[in-house]
Design a protein around this motif. Structure first.
Motif, PDB file in Angstrom:
ATOM      1  N   GLN A  43       0.867  -1.171   0.000  1.00 38.58           N
ATOM      2  CA  GLN A  43       0.000   0.000   0.000  1.00 38.58           C
ATOM      3  C   GLN A  43       0.904   1.221   0.000  1.00 38.58           C
ATOM      4  N   ILE A  44       0.661   2.134  -0.943  1.00 35.74           N
ATOM      5  CA  ILE A  44       1.477   3.360  -0.945  1.00 35.74           C
ATOM      6  C   ILE A  44       0.924   4.307   0.117  1.00 35.74           C
ATOM      7  N   PHE A 119       6.158   2.502   0.873  1.00 36.60           N
ATOM      8  CA  PHE A 119       5.332   1.343   0.519  1.00 36.60           C
ATOM      9  C   PHE A 119       5.189   0.495   1.769  1.00 36.60           C
TER      10      PHE A 119
ATOM     11  N   GLU B 354       5.524   3.109  -8.646  1.00 31.43           N
ATOM     12  CA  GLU B 354       4.946   4.328  -8.077  1.00 31.43           C
ATOM     13  C   GLU B 354       4.440   5.249  -9.198  1.00 31.43           C
ATOM     14  N   HIS B 357       1.195   4.379 -10.539  1.00 33.56           N
ATOM     15  CA  HIS B 357       0.057   4.598  -9.637  1.00 33.56           C
ATOM     16  C   HIS B 357      -0.054   6.042  -9.162  1.00 33.56           C
ATOM     17  N   MET B 358       0.768   6.909  -9.752  1.00 36.90           N
ATOM     18  CA  MET B 358       0.813   8.299  -9.306  1.00 36.90           C
ATOM     19  C   MET B 358      -0.542   8.991  -9.410  1.00 36.90           C
ATOM     20  N   VAL B 362      -6.080   9.548  -3.765  1.00 39.94           N
ATOM     21  CA  VAL B 362      -5.540   9.473  -2.407  1.00 39.94           C
ATOM     22  C   VAL B 362      -6.708   9.527  -1.428  1.00 39.94           C
ATOM     23  N   SER B 368      -6.721   8.961  12.350  1.00 34.45           N
ATOM     24  CA  SER B 368      -5.276   8.722  12.319  1.00 34.45           C
ATOM     25  C   SER B 368      -4.598   9.550  11.233  1.00 34.45           C
ATOM     26  N   ASN B 369      -5.401  10.180  10.364  1.00 36.61           N
ATOM     27  CA  ASN B 369      -4.856  11.022   9.305  1.00 36.61           C
ATOM     28  C   ASN B 369      -3.975  10.225   8.358  1.00 36.61           C
ATOM     29  N   ARG B 370      -4.370   9.007   8.117  1.00 38.47           N
ATOM     30  CA  ARG B 370      -3.572   8.144   7.256  1.00 38.47           C
ATOM     31  C   ARG B 370      -3.905   8.442   5.793  1.00 38.47           C
ATOM     32  N   ARG B 371      -2.854   8.615   4.998  1.00 38.90           N
ATOM     33  CA  ARG B 371      -3.067   8.919   3.577  1.00 38.90           C
ATOM     34  C   ARG B 371      -2.608   7.741   2.733  1.00 38.90           C
ATOM     35  N   LEU B 372      -3.512   7.274   1.892  1.00 41.18           N
ATOM     36  CA  LEU B 372      -3.223   6.078   1.120  1.00 41.18           C
ATOM     37  C   LEU B 372      -3.483   6.330  -0.351  1.00 41.18           C
ATOM     38  N   VAL B 373      -2.588   5.841  -1.184  1.00 42.49           N
ATOM     39  CA  VAL B 373      -2.830   5.889  -2.622  1.00 42.49           C
ATOM     40  C   VAL B 373      -3.548   4.590  -2.966  1.00 42.49           C
ATOM     41  N   VAL B 374      -4.763   4.688  -3.471  1.00 39.52           N
ATOM     42  CA  VAL B 374      -5.555   3.470  -3.644  1.00 39.52           C
ATOM     43  C   VAL B 374      -5.883   3.227  -5.113  1.00 39.52           C
ATOM     44  N   GLU B 385      -9.989  -2.103   5.747  1.00 37.58           N
ATOM     45  CA  GLU B 385      -9.711  -3.450   6.270  1.00 37.58           C
ATOM     46  C   GLU B 385      -8.270  -3.853   5.985  1.00 37.58           C
ATOM     47  N   ALA B 386      -7.793  -3.513   4.790  1.00 39.22           N
ATOM     48  CA  ALA B 386      -6.411  -3.873   4.439  1.00 39.22           C
ATOM     49  C   ALA B 386      -5.422  -3.184   5.363  1.00 39.22           C
ATOM     50  N   GLU B 387      -5.809  -2.007   5.855  1.00 40.82           N
ATOM     51  CA  GLU B 387      -4.928  -1.265   6.753  1.00 40.82           C
ATOM     52  C   GLU B 387      -5.208  -1.604   8.219  1.00 40.82           C
ATOM     53  N   ALA B 796      -9.912 -12.192   3.419  1.00 39.77           N
ATOM     54  CA  ALA B 796      -9.062 -11.258   2.687  1.00 39.77           C
ATOM     55  C   ALA B 796      -8.132 -12.008   1.746  1.00 39.77           C
TER      56      ALA B 796
END
Lengths: 161, 887
Positions: A43-44, A119, B354, B357-358, B362, B368-374, B385-387, B796
């Motif tokens: 996961q990025i 990553f 990367e 997937h740029m 996002v 938690s302020n988590r930033r993910l590129v999905v 769930e993955a996180e 999963a």
């Protein structure tokens, strides 16, 4: 501690130096295709400056590969409870591998010092990878084991006088 | 490499001064020594003045500022390197002992020479001359025999310890000009990397080597103070001089060790401090002496302020030096640990990935302020769930209400909500910017909060003023069917008293998520499905831990287990179902559990902890068995075996080929699967320790070690109470299309209801039935149509979706199978009368919603057969289906 990197004498062919260099490369044996497969399980994550990727004494189940930016590794200093920087990690570095392996709380906090990207391979993603692409997991585990063995050897060496 | 920039070794330092300058300086410096020797011999006073008054006082400052200059022009080094340049040196590698003790020799020389100055070398020119010649000779011999500089300059030279202390952070880095090429003659070479050499020694693995250096630096201030303060013989005897000097040195050493013991900073930092103190002490004492000497020699009085300026300059430099040295040490330690960390050699593949997937969206997840590129099309639930973020999941189609989230930004970047999802959001009473995470598929950047946000709108009853012929509704069962019915009735008829009789001791919870209670932090409240603002509270009473014993249809009352009666105008039976327990010998032994209710899981969890269970056997490879099997497999301490009666897993949902993929995936996770077999017998005295498994023909048997047996063989509807009061029952309670039993005031819904000859037993159909029943009670004639069951396996890493009929029922039915063994995907459609009537998707969820919609809407697919057979099912999307899949 290993200072060989500071004293890489041009003509010296010490085995240790080469051995240590080799031991520290992660997933070196992966081919291009495998890399893309492997990364698809990750996961990025995007980090802002001062954002913590993992936190000392808190659980973590992921391995992170820094792809850009930089992070500080912080541990509480022996005297005060304040967190002290012990290392700086940049592009290409890997962290989180210890708690990923043993499930124990993190031994350090890793905090972004610039806007950064990493990553993340979660434990669950690793399990999935183990089932779907067992050879990737095999390489990863073998590399982690090699790292631990390298560190242990070095510790043994430090104890020997 | 960043090390080169931070700590350049001599080969990485830019060459500024050309070699000929060094050659020339070397000759000059050698001539200077010759000149000093000449003066010492011919004109002792001038010789002594030049040596002790000019040369020696200048050295520490030179070491301090640009030690490299001295290393390049030192006459002893020139002599040492002479044999190498003449190519007559033997080049012997220094032995281990020599390497270890050369530093000790160097500091011994210092301790011999410096005190002896006080009565000999400072005054006796001949002795000084002999000393210089002796040193030069030693340097030459060292160079003649030993490799590189290891015979003198980098080992025994008594100037080296000073250089290493004062010159550990040079203000000017000078490129070494001697060692061409470097032969790597000593470890942690000062010439090679002056900034690191001393630190590497102090931090090195050789504790003795570090100890010698710490010893010397700790004695240095004492040595300087002693040298300048203890009177020179013959004012006192040589013996007294040594005694006094040793005492001062001892105090200096003692203070160092006291400081390192009690002051909580690193001892290397105290070593740095000692270095700075030493150079200050040296100039503090020597400057006035020089003043006197220079005045005597040159006959001019140099004004005091000159010395003050010189001293203040040195002091200021030493403060800067202290800070620089401290910082360098921190950077060094950082670099050392950086070197330790695991690295990727070439980041090219990572960057390539990367780059691809740029442009992906996002997702930012609060708190938690988590930033993910999905990946576009992923649902928020899948992402979270993955996180492993704390989010619940249930039906995964937006109906159960387990996973409401608040979209703080980018609401428009999600797939729009379906009607079902909108109804769920309304029921939950959450704000307008809320979504069910399982349905919210991401198309663009989104910021989402895990905290549901309640709506401020007051819920208005939809049929205010309407007249109803009942005011007292009793519902037996507080599961999804009962609670949904209560909700619908209350929404339309808010004044109706509703009594809900719940057998379990927990409020309405997410039965689909009970396996989660095995997880470390989970608590029953985590899987609660009661909306936060459960608005029906004033009119609805929910009795927990209460068993409905009997229904008295004549008196219209329900007897409950504590001998009370609850009367009703309308009654809804939503008693659900219980686990079916197959005939297993000894199944009542401790350690055998069913898995149906939250309390089962609570008991299991307790048992696992009390008995330290590791080996789990699950009897039943259906949906009920697989989910806990997966849950257990997530913990390394458990080994999990599944025993399935049928020839493959998920007999009701999959065909043999589809099951093969699931089978190998689960085995890959470490789950042991035995098919065509069943658990026959539980073995153990006080509790289960083994189970006996036999194959379908009862011929072969196998014993499995087992600490915990979970029986997940299926469910049976709880029809007892309905049967006893004389209602028509078959497998379930028989109801008409309005979910009404033969008694017009009694309805049955959910797992207990048999409608159109079928027991649906699914969450979504229970909700639908509850809606139909409550609408009918409220006077609206709606009929229940069997839903097309869509089953999504909640494991999963593999998508397993099954819907409708999975095998052709007649010869006229046809089948389309698209299989890719390499990618491990399997898609199957069952088509009957030009309509899709069922499907299986394994390894992909592409088109799942479209196929489901096509089945529900009975789309005529006769014109698309060719495309469907080719595997391109996009046509189903284009056909204008109400829902879009996350393709």
């Amino acid at each position: 501690m290993d200072f060989s990197a500071f004293f890489n004498y041009p003509n010296a062919k010490e085995e240790n130096v080469e051995e240590s260099e080799q031991s520290l490369y992660f997933l070196q044996s992966l081919q291009e295709d495998d890399w893309q497969k492997f990364l698809a399980f990750t996961q990025i994550r995007i980090f802002e400056k001062s954002e913590k990727a993992i936190v000392y004494k808190e659980p973590n189940q992921s391995i992170f590969i820094v792809s850009s930016g930089s992070f500080d590794v912080l541990i509480p200093s022996r005297q005060s409870k304040e967190m002290q920087k012990v290392a700086e990690i940049k592009e290409g570095s890997v962290f989180g591998e210890l708690s990923f392996l043993d499930g124990l709380p993190c031994s350090a906090t890793v905090m972004a010092t610039t806007p950064s990207k990493a990553f993340e391979l979660t434990k669950q993603a690793f399990e999935i990878m183990t089932s779907q692409e067992p050879h990737l997991s095999n390489v990863l585990m073998y590399d982690l084991a090699r790292l631990l063995s390298y560190r242990l050897r070095r510790t043994t060496k430090m104890l020997m006088l | 490499m960043s090390l080169a920039k931070k700590f350049p070794n001599y080969m990485q330092v830019k060459k500024v001064i050309p070699d000929w300058v060094w050659h020339f300086s070397r000759v000059i410096s050698f001539l200077c020594v010759v000149a000093i020797c000449y003066f010492l011999y011919e004109k002792p006073k001038i010789g002594l003045f030049l040596f002790w008054g000019v040369f020696i006082p200048a050295l520490p400052l030179m070491f301090f500022i640009a030690p490299g200059v001295w290393r390049n022009i030192c006459p002893m080094a020139s002599v040492n390197q002479l044999s190498r340049e003449l190519k007559i040196n033997k080049g012997i590698a220094a032995g281990k002992r020599f390497k270890e003790y050369s530093y000790v020799i160097a500091i011994t020389l210092i301790y011999l020479i410096i005190p002896a100055r006080k009565y000999l070398f400072s005054y006796n020119a001949t002795s000084l001359l002999l000393l210089i010649i002796f040193m030069m000779l030693l340097a030459f011999i060292g160079g003649l025999f030993f490799k590189g500089k290891s015979g003198w300059c980098a080992s025994m030279c008594p100037l080296l310890p000073f250089q290493q202390i004062y010159g550990q952070t040079p203000f000017i880095n000078v490129r070494n000009y001697h060692c061409r090429p470097c032969v790597g003659c000593v470890e942690n070479c000062y010439d090679f990397n002056p900034n690191i050499s001393y630190l590497a020694m102090l931090y090195g693995s050789d504790k003795y080597s570090a100890g010698y250096r710490k010893f010397f630096v700790s004695s240095l201030p004492g040595l300087i103070i002693a040298f300048f303060t203890v009177p020179n013989p013959p004012l006192i005897s040589i013996m007294s001089m040594y005694t006094a000097a040793l005492s001062i040195i001892a105090i200096s050493i003692a203070v160092y060790f006291i400081l390192t013991t009690f002051v909580k900073i690193a001892d290397t930092n105290i070593a740095i401090l000692y270095g700075a103190i030493s150079i200050n002490l040296f100039y503090f004492f020597i400057l006035p002496l020089l003043d006197a000497q220079y005045s005597a020699v040159f006959g001019i009085n140099i004004p005091d302020f000159v010395y003050h300026i010189v001293y203040i300059t040195i002091f200021s430099l030493s403060v800067v030096w202290l800070v620089r040295t401290y910082r360098k040490e921190q950077a060094f330690l950082g670099a050392v640990s950086e070197e330790k960390s695991l690295r990727i050699k070439s980041m090219a593949p990572v960057h390539e990935f990367e780059k691809k997937h740029m442009s992906n969206p996002v997702v930012t997840i609060l708190p938690s302020n988590r930033r993910l590129v999905v990946n576009p099309g992923e649902s928020l639930l899948e992402i979270m769930e993955a996180e492993k973020l704390p989010v619940q999941s249930g039906c995964r189609v937006g109906m159960c209400g387990a996973d409401p989230v608040t979209i703080l930004e980018g609401y428009e970047n999600l797939d729009p909500p379906s009607e079902e999802e909108k109804a769920t959001l309304l029921r939950l009473g959450v704000s307008e910017r809320s979504r069910m995470a399982c349905c919210a598929r991401v198309k663009g950047p989104v910021t989402v909060s895990l905290q549901p946000e309640l709506s401020h709108k007051v819920r208005v009853a939809q049929a205010e003023g309407a007249q109803f012929n009942f005011n007292n509704l009793v519902i037996i069962g507080n599961g999804v069917a009962g609670m949904t019915a209560a909700y619908h009735v209350n929404t339309i008829h808010p004044n109706c008293k509703i009594t809900i009789i719940g057998r379990e001791s927990h409020h309405y919870y997410n039965r689909m998520a009970i396996a989660r209670l095995l997880e470390s932090h989970s608590h029953i409240s985590d899987i609660s499905l009661l909306p936060k603002n459960w608005a029906i509270a004033p009119y609805a009473e929910c009795w927990l831990n209460t068993i409905a014993m009997k229904i008295d249809r004549e008196k219209k009352s329900v007897e409950i287990g504590i001998h009370e009666y609850v009367s009703y105008d309308k009654l809804i039976i939503a008693t659900g179902s219980s686990s079916y327990i197959p005939p297993i010998e000894n199944k009542n032994l401790k350690g055998c559990f069913k898995l149906r209710e939250a309390d089962d899981v609570i008991q299991i969890r307790k048992y696992i902890q009390e008995h330290d269970c590791h080996r789990v056997v699950i009897s039943g490879g259906g949906l009920l068995g697989l989910e806990p099997a997966y849950e257990f497999s997530q913990y390394e301490r458990f080994s999990v075996s599944i025993v399935e009666r049928g020839p493959h897993l998920l007999m009701r949902q999959l065909d043999t080929r589809a099951a093969k993929y699931l089978h190998s995936y689960l085995e890959g996770l470490g789950i042991h699967i035995i098919v065509n077999a069943e658990v026959k017998k539980v073995i153990g005295k006080k509790r289960v320790v083994k189970v006996q498994v036999t194959d379908a023909n009862q011929q072969n048997e196998k014993i499995l070690n087992c600490d915990l047996l979970l029986i997940c063989a299926g469910i049976k509807p709880n029809i007892q109470i309905a049967k006893e009061c004389g209602l028509a029952v078959n497998r379930g309670v028989i109801v008409d299309s309005h979910m009404r039993t033969e008694d017009p005031d009694i309805y049955a819904i959910g797992d207990v209801a048999e409608v159109n000859g079928k027991i649906e037993g699914l969450w979504v159909s229970s909700m639908q039935q509850a809606k139909v029943a409550s609408q009918h009670i409220l006077g609206k004639e709606t009929a229940y149509a069997n839903v097309v069951p869509m089953t999504i396996l909640k494991i999963a890493g593999i998508d397993v979706i099954s819907m409708g009929v999975i095998e052709p029922r007649t010869d006229q039915d046809s089948v389309i199978i698209i299989e890719n063994e390499r990618e491990k995907t399997y898609r199957k459609l069952v088509i009957s009368n030009n309509k899709i009537i069922g499907a299986i998707l394994v390894g992909t969820k592409l088109y799942a919603d479209d196929v489901h919609a096509a089945i529900e809407n009975e789309i005529d697919v006769s014109a698309m057969m060719a495309l469907l057979r080719s595997g391109d099912w996009k046509i189903l999307t284009i056909k204008g289906m109400p829902k879009l899949s996350g393709s």
